[in-house]
Write a protein that holds these residues in place. Sequence first.
Motif, mmCIF file in Angstrom:
data_model
loop_
_atom_site.group_PDB
_atom_site.id
_atom_site.type_symbol
_atom_site.label_atom_id
_atom_site.label_comp_id
_atom_site.label_asym_id
_atom_site.label_seq_id
_atom_site.Cartn_x
_atom_site.Cartn_y
_atom_site.Cartn_z
ATOM 1 N N LEU A 164 59.844 60.124 -2.435
ATOM 2 C CA LEU A 164 60.968 59.273 -2.810
ATOM 3 C C LEU A 164 62.159 59.845 -2.055
ATOM 4 N N TYR A 165 62.779 59.028 -1.213
ATOM 5 C CA TYR A 165 63.827 59.504 -0.304
ATOM 6 C C TYR A 165 65.161 58.853 -0.656
ATOM 7 N N ILE A 166 66.221 59.652 -0.679
ATOM 8 C CA ILE A 166 67.574 59.154 -0.945
ATOM 9 C C ILE A 166 68.432 59.428 0.282
ATOM 10 N N HIS A 167 69.114 58.397 0.761
ATOM 11 C CA HIS A 167 69.886 58.460 2.002
ATOM 12 C C HIS A 167 71.329 58.083 1.702
ATOM 13 N N VAL A 168 72.267 58.952 2.094
ATOM 14 C CA VAL A 168 73.682 58.737 1.834
ATOM 15 C C VAL A 168 74.412 58.594 3.164
ATOM 16 N N ALA A 169 75.007 57.433 3.412
ATOM 17 C CA ALA A 169 75.759 57.187 4.644
ATOM 18 C C ALA A 169 76.670 55.989 4.428
ATOM 19 N N PRO A 170 77.828 55.967 5.057
ATOM 20 C CA PRO A 170 78.746 54.833 4.872
ATOM 21 C C PRO A 170 78.098 53.510 5.258
ATOM 22 N N ALA A 171 78.024 52.588 4.306
ATOM 23 C CA ALA A 171 77.471 51.236 4.490
ATOM 24 C C ALA A 171 75.983 51.232 4.844
ATOM 25 N N GLU A 172 75.305 52.364 4.774
ATOM 26 C CA GLU A 172 73.888 52.442 5.131
ATOM 27 C C GLU A 172 73.080 53.246 4.122
ATOM 28 N N SER A 173 73.605 53.442 2.938
ATOM 29 C CA SER A 173 72.878 54.213 1.930
ATOM 30 C C SER A 173 71.661 53.416 1.454
ATOM 31 N N MET A 174 70.627 54.137 1.064
ATOM 32 C CA MET A 174 69.407 53.477 0.608
ATOM 33 C C MET A 174 68.553 54.463 -0.182
ATOM 34 N N VAL A 175 67.563 53.901 -0.847
ATOM 35 C CA VAL A 175 66.505 54.679 -1.463
ATOM 36 C C VAL A 175 65.196 54.134 -0.916
ATOM 37 N N ALA A 176 64.290 55.020 -0.541
ATOM 38 C CA ALA A 176 63.044 54.614 0.098
ATOM 39 C C ALA A 176 61.901 55.436 -0.470
ATOM 40 N N ALA A 177 60.681 54.987 -0.182
ATOM 41 C CA ALA A 177 59.506 55.705 -0.674
ATOM 42 C C ALA A 177 58.308 55.375 0.192
ATOM 43 N N GLY A 178 57.330 56.286 0.174
ATOM 44 C CA GLY A 178 56.088 56.023 0.878
ATOM 45 C C GLY A 178 55.638 57.178 1.741
ATOM 46 N N PHE A 179 54.953 56.822 2.823
ATOM 47 C CA PHE A 179 54.330 57.796 3.711
ATOM 48 C C PHE A 179 54.822 57.515 5.130
ATOM 49 N N TRP A 180 55.768 58.316 5.579
ATOM 50 C CA TRP A 180 56.412 58.098 6.873
ATOM 51 C C TRP A 180 55.777 59.009 7.927
ATOM 52 N N HIS A 181 55.131 58.398 8.919
ATOM 53 C CA HIS A 181 54.467 59.136 9.999
ATOM 54 C C HIS A 181 53.639 60.319 9.467
ATOM 55 N N PRO A 182 52.655 60.050 8.615
ATOM 56 C CA PRO A 182 51.819 61.151 8.121
ATOM 57 C C PRO A 182 50.997 61.754 9.259
ATOM 58 N N SER B 174 47.778 63.042 11.409
ATOM 59 C CA SER B 174 46.701 62.148 11.838
ATOM 60 C C SER B 174 45.555 62.052 10.834
ATOM 61 N N GLY B 175 45.206 63.176 10.197
ATOM 62 C CA GLY B 175 44.104 63.135 9.239
ATOM 63 C C GLY B 175 44.423 62.261 8.041
ATOM 64 N N LEU B 176 45.638 62.401 7.508
ATOM 65 C CA LEU B 176 46.033 61.578 6.368
ATOM 66 C C LEU B 176 46.198 60.125 6.789
ATOM 67 N N LEU B 177 46.741 59.882 7.984
ATOM 68 C CA LEU B 177 46.894 58.509 8.451
ATOM 69 C C LEU B 177 45.535 57.819 8.525
ATOM 70 N N ALA B 178 44.524 58.521 8.988
ATOM 71 C CA ALA B 178 43.180 57.935 9.046
ATOM 72 C C ALA B 178 42.673 57.610 7.649
ATOM 73 N N ARG B 179 42.953 58.470 6.671
ATOM 74 C CA ARG B 179 42.500 58.217 5.302
ATOM 75 C C ARG B 179 43.247 57.033 4.698
ATOM 76 N N LEU B 180 44.534 56.905 5.020
ATOM 77 C CA LEU B 180 45.298 55.748 4.537
ATOM 78 C C LEU B 180 44.742 54.457 5.135
ATOM 79 N N ARG B 181 44.404 54.482 6.399
ATOM 80 C CA ARG B 181 43.834 53.293 7.038
ATOM 81 C C ARG B 181 42.477 52.957 6.426
ATOM 82 N N ARG B 182 41.684 53.973 6.135
ATOM 83 C CA ARG B 182 40.388 53.711 5.492
ATOM 84 C C ARG B 182 40.595 53.111 4.105
#
Length: 249
Positions: free
Chosen positions: A108-126, A128-136
């Motif tokens: 869970l990611y929190i980003h603070v910036a003028p006019a660009e703040s956000m909250v995000a979640a997930g798997f960002w550029h995992p 290679s081994g985990l990426l393959a498991r996510l694709r499977r």
Amino acid sequence: MTVVAEGFAGFRPAAFAFFSELQDNNDPAWFKPRKAVYEAEVLAPFRELIDAVGERLAQAGLPLAGDPRRGIFRIYRDVRFSPDKRLYKTHAGAVLTRSGGRRDPGVLYIHVAPAESMVAAGFWHPESGLLARLRRAVLADPDDFLAIVDRLAKAGCPLTSDDKLSRPPRGFEAAKSTPVAEYVGWKSFTARRMVSDTEMQSPALVDRIVDFARTVLPLLEWGWAAVDDEPPPPLPIRKPTRRLPKPDF
């Protein structure tokens, strides 16, 4: 009823003014005399926010935790291998994970910036081994995955990837001509929700982040199942402690 966690009162306008000025003055001569402003207006309330969100997540039974000391990314950029030699980030970011450690996959990611703040979640550029498991996982149960995609879209935080292959990668050719063919080529699986500067300056930000975490929990749980599905390492082959007899043939 909105429950406001004690301690976090919202970022003050000075935090956004600091980053706005840093965009035009990204050098030590400007930053060093104002480092105390960064620590007081950005770092201190961000730590309070991580504490407050972590407490509320625990109360809600959501399996995410944050470390207010180590979960916030440094403002200093690593410019050793980058053509962009600006020394300072013009935003602040922090993550909460299952373990509370910053390197734990599924954040869970929190980003603070003028006019660009956000909250995000997930798997960002995992990796290679985990990426393959996510694709499977996408290919193994496409209906479950597409249900998550649909739920996030309806909630206003659609699943996205900032980098994609044009076709399924080697080993995933079975995905061709299926409803999940596109997703199997993704390199990230993330969702986000933008947050206005006004919302960032309110103590109700804690509730907004927790509500987002509740919405994206199925995505995180889907990915964590792939993380935990990693096969155990092979058992070591032990050599005999004494010489074996010669075969009788």
